[in-house]
Scaffold this active site. Structure first.
Site, mmCIF file in Angstrom:
data_model
loop_
_atom_site.group_PDB
_atom_site.id
_atom_site.type_symbol
_atom_site.label_atom_id
_atom_site.label_comp_id
_atom_site.label_asym_id
_atom_site.label_seq_id
_atom_site.Cartn_x
_atom_site.Cartn_y
_atom_site.Cartn_z
ATOM 1 N N HIS A 69 2.379 -8.202 3.484
ATOM 2 C CA HIS A 69 2.128 -8.957 4.717
ATOM 3 C C HIS A 69 1.459 -10.301 4.445
ATOM 4 O O HIS A 69 0.937 -10.564 3.355
ATOM 5 C CB HIS A 69 1.292 -8.131 5.701
ATOM 6 C CG HIS A 69 -0.106 -7.861 5.266
ATOM 7 N ND1 HIS A 69 -1.118 -8.786 5.375
ATOM 8 C CD2 HIS A 69 -0.674 -6.737 4.747
ATOM 9 C CE1 HIS A 69 -2.249 -8.268 4.941
ATOM 10 N NE2 HIS A 69 -1.999 -7.010 4.547
ATOM 11 N N CYS A 115 -3.020 -3.256 0.539
ATOM 12 C CA CYS A 115 -1.734 -3.903 0.820
ATOM 13 C C CYS A 115 -1.420 -4.967 -0.227
ATOM 14 O O CYS A 115 -2.278 -5.360 -1.024
ATOM 15 C CB CYS A 115 -1.752 -4.544 2.198
ATOM 16 S SG CYS A 115 -1.812 -3.363 3.565
#
Length: 400
Positions: free
Chosen positions: A328, A346
Site C-alpha cells: 500500500h 505491510c
C-alpha cells in the site's frame, strides 16, 4: 377274337388309373403339404418381432437419481434409445451387439423421465415407451460460490479455484469425481478439501499465462451423502492473464515486478519492522487477493489506549494475506523506503508506485517475499503455494 379284345381293355384302364395317381402324388402345387397355403398341412411358425424391456419400469416413482437406465432387446437389435426430462437427453451407450443400452450419467432429482426405444429384427420393427419419476432428495446439493467468478475478470497465474457448497459433502470422492477443470494449456493439478463444504483446486506449477480455463461441476444427480443429491450442474470460465510476479526482499528493501518475465517496475519499499511477530512481514509465496482505496487498518487484538494501538487510513492497498498484510501507499515512510523496515508488517511503497501496483494487479498474481523468519502459513489468506504439491494432493478424496 372278340373275347380276346375284351380281356385286354381292363388291365390297360387299371394302368392309367395308377399312373394318374402317381402324377398327382408328384405334383408341387399350392396345396402341397408344407406349402404356405397347404390345405391339410401345418403352417410354418411366424418369426417373432423384437421384444424391448426398459428399466426402471414404466410408472416407477421415487427412482434414485444414481440409478442406471437400461434398455434391452430380444430377437433383434436396438436402433435408437432416447431418455430425457425437460428436453434434456441422458447420455448412454450401446453394447457391441446393440442389444443393450445403458445410461452413462446420473439423473436429475425431482424429474419426470420418458424413455422411447426402437428395435429391428427378422420379425419386423418394434417400439416401446416408458416413463418414471425420480425422487426429491431431503438435501439438494448446490454450488453457492466459485472464486474466481466475477464476469469479465482476468486473474493471475497463481489463482486457485475455490468452490463452496450449500450443504456438507459426505461422499467427497463422488463429488470430486464430478468436478472438471478443462484448460486450454493443461497442467497437472489436484483438489484439496478444506472442510465438508469447501474444496480448492491448485495446480502443481503456476498456470501457463494467457489462456482460458473452464470449471464445471457435473453435480446433477450425484449422490453426495445419505439422502443428498446434486440438483444441477454449475460452470464458470476463468481467464488467466499475463504472468505478473513481484519479488520482494526485506533485506534489500526492494520490490521488482515482472510481467511475462520482463521487468516492468522497480520499487523501493519498507517492510515490517520485526520487533514483534505481528509486526514481522511473512516470507513466502503470497497471492494478491483484493484491493481497496482507502482501507482503514487497525492494530490486531488491541483497543484504543492500549500500547501499540494504531488506526491508519491508507490509500491504494492490495491485500496479500489474512493477517493484515498489504502492499500500500505510505507517504509517511518514504524516507525509509529502500533502506529500512519500519511498517507494522505491510509492504510500504511511495504513493505513485503504490497506485501503479494497485492499478495493474489482478487477483491471483504472485508476490514472493524473502528475508524474514516468519513464514506465511498455507491457510493464511491464499497462501496455498506454501504447501508442497505432494502434500497438497493428499487432501484429495481421489488421490492416493
Amino acid at each position: 377274337m372278340l373275347s380276346t379284345g375284351s380281356r385286354s381293355r381292363w388291365p390297360i384302364a387299371g394302368v392309367a388309373v395308377v399312373l394318374t395317381a402317381a402324377l398327382s402324388a408328384c405334383s408341387g402345387g399350392s396345396d402341397a403339404p408344407g406349402s404356405a397355403g397347404g390345405g391339410s398341412g401345418d403352417a410354418a411358425p411366424a418369426v417373432p418381432a423384437p421384444k424391448i424391456a426398459i428399466s426402471p419400469a414404466t410408472g416407477s416413482a421415487k427412482v434414485r437419481p444414481d440409478k442406471t437406465v437400461i434398455v434391452t432387446a430380444a430377437d433383434g437389435e436396438l436402433e435408437e434409445v432416447t431418455v430425457q426430462a425437460g428436453g434434456k437427453k441422458v447420455e448412454g451407450e450401446f453394447d457391441p451387439t446393440h442389444t443393450k443400452w445403458t445410461s452413462k450419467e446420473p439423473l436429475k432429482p425431482s424429474a419426470k423421465y420418458t424413455v422411447s426405444a426402437k428395435a429391428t429384427g427378422k420379425g419386423g420393427p418394434a417400439t416401446a415407451t416408458s416413463s418414471f419419476t425420480t425422487l426429491k432428495p431431503k438435501v439438494g446439493l448446490e454450488v453457492v460460490d466459485v472464486t474466481p467468478g466475477i464476469k469479465g475478470e482476468t486473474v493471475g497465474i497463481g489463482m486457485p479455484i475455490m468452490v463452496r457448497f450449500n450443504a456438507p459433502v459426505r461422499d467427497k470422492a463422488a463429488v470430486e469425481q464430478a468436478l472438471e477443470v478443462d484448460a486450454e494449456k493443461p497442467v497437472k493439478g489436484a483438489w484439496r478439501w478444506v472442510d465438508d463444504k469447501y474444496v480448492i483446486y491448485r495446480t502443481a506449477k503456476y498456470w501457463p499465462a494467457h489462456q482460458k480455463v473452464k470449471f464445471t461441476a457435473h453435480l446433477t444427480g450425484v449422490k453426495a451423502g445419505p439422502n443428498t443429491y446434486g440438483l444441477e450442474d454449475h460452470s464458470t470460465t476463468i481467464k488467466i492473464g499475463a504472468a505478473w510476479i513481484s519479488s520482494v526482499s526485506t533485506r534489500t528493501h526492494m520490490m521488482v515486478v515482472r510481467r511475462d518475465g520482463k521487468v516492468v517496475q522497480t520499487m523501493k519499499i519498507s517492510a515490517g519492522k520485526g520487533d514483534t511477530r505481528e509486526y514481522t512481514t511473512t516470507s513466502g509465496i503470497h497471492l494478491t487477493m483484493e484491493r481497496g482505496n482507502p482501507v482503514t487498518m487497525i492494530s490486531p487484538g488491541k483497543k484504543e489506549g492500549d500500547p501499540g494501538y494504531y488506526k491508519e487510513v491508507v490509500n491504494h492497498a492490495v491485500r496479500i494475506s489474512n493477517s493484515g498484510e498489504y502492499v500500500h501507499s505510505a507517504p509517511w515512510s518514504v524516507g525509509s523506503q529502500g533502506r529500512a523496515n519500519v511498517s507494522h508488517g505491510c509492504v510500504n511503497a511511495s504513493p505513485s508506485q503504490a497506485k501503479w501496483f494497485y492499478d495493474n494487479f489482478h487477483r491471483g498474481d504472485i508476490v514472493k517475499i524473502v528475508g524474514t523468519s516468519r513464514i506465511l502459513e498455507w491457510d493464511n489468506g491464499w497462501g496455498f503455494w506454501q504447501m508442497p504439491f505432494s502434500k497438497w494432493k493428499q487432501g484429495s478424496a481421489l488421490e492416493s
